[in-house]
Design an enzyme around this catalytic site. Sequence first.
Site: not given
Length: 382
Positions: A197, A74, A379, A289, A293
């Site tokens: 998001y 992804h 990221y 979250p 990570k």
Amino acid sequence: MVDHTAVLIAGAGPAGLVLGNLLQAQGIDTLVVERASREQVQTRARAGFLGPNTARILTEHGLAAGMLHKGRSHGVCAFRGEDGEFELDYSTLGRGEVHTVYPQQDLVTDLVAEYLDRGGEIRFGSTVTDVDASTATIRYRDERGEGVATGRFLAGCDGGNGVTRQAVPGPRLTQDHGVSWLAVLAEAPQSMAAVTYAVHDDGFAGHMARSPGVTRYYLQVPPGDDPGEWTDERIWAALDTRMRTEEFGQLKKGPIAERRIVRLRSEVLDPIQHARLFLVGDAASSISPSAAKGANLAIMEAELLASALISALRHDDERPLVAYSRTCLPRIWRAQEFSRWMIDLLHPQDDDFHRALRRARLHSLRDSRTHQDFFAEHYVGI
């Protein structure tokens, strides 16, 4: 009767199981003590986004068969807001790296099987009640009563609510971010190709694929909300609003299989070791979250600790163990900083000034290649 081993591991999550597997592969005896049953450990749904460093560790150490067979690459995420939607193909930005989507419960199932095949032992259903860091000793309770186990070294991999972190003195740097999410698992296929998001004045909403038939959603909710008050209908209505489905298309819906409240807070211990005890994963640092990570930090730390323990036990060199905190903490803090950056980006503030700043940050992320490279590197990286 006291059980003796070279390395005693409290906790059978990704941290403890990766550590145990790496040590068993080098012929170092280990014993894992876990409070949950094997079924509970292998079915509890958690994060599923594995970064490139995690994928490397699993692959190099022969732990990636399931991930390589069923995991999905992804490399795109999307942001929705009042100014529309934009996508970032982060596989072409920063270092050009991607995530691998592989549900944590599947990874844990793989790691348990491999650890047992390598000759390791797991005491499921055993709750640690006391820890002595100076002697690497634990006391635990199981269905047979009280037990004692000791090792040359002890690894605390029992999470943020575990017992081992209480045995490490020193400051605990804590931040409550003042944000709560309703985390839900929907028995429905993903509605969009990218992790999405959604920024909305009603609160944040997130869409993350887990498997072909299961999707993770997040909804920002008031702190203290009861997840039981969020019916399926209420959840889907809120997601429709915040995901702006009238503008971008309907969600693929299904029954809600799980709903729980996640309070976004962070805590870092410094140091993350004391005497013969070394903390790994959430026991060492709890992270929100918001940037996926947690499991990646845990597996990174497990590899570093395994290498240090091998040096001590095989070569009588404890210098890497002495440096364990100094090695891990800078990377932990980089992850914490990016997690906080994501929190500020995604969640609405109560005043117009901060809402305008958030909007400007999204515009910069949409338009600036420098900003995009920064985002991509942090990221996926640890």
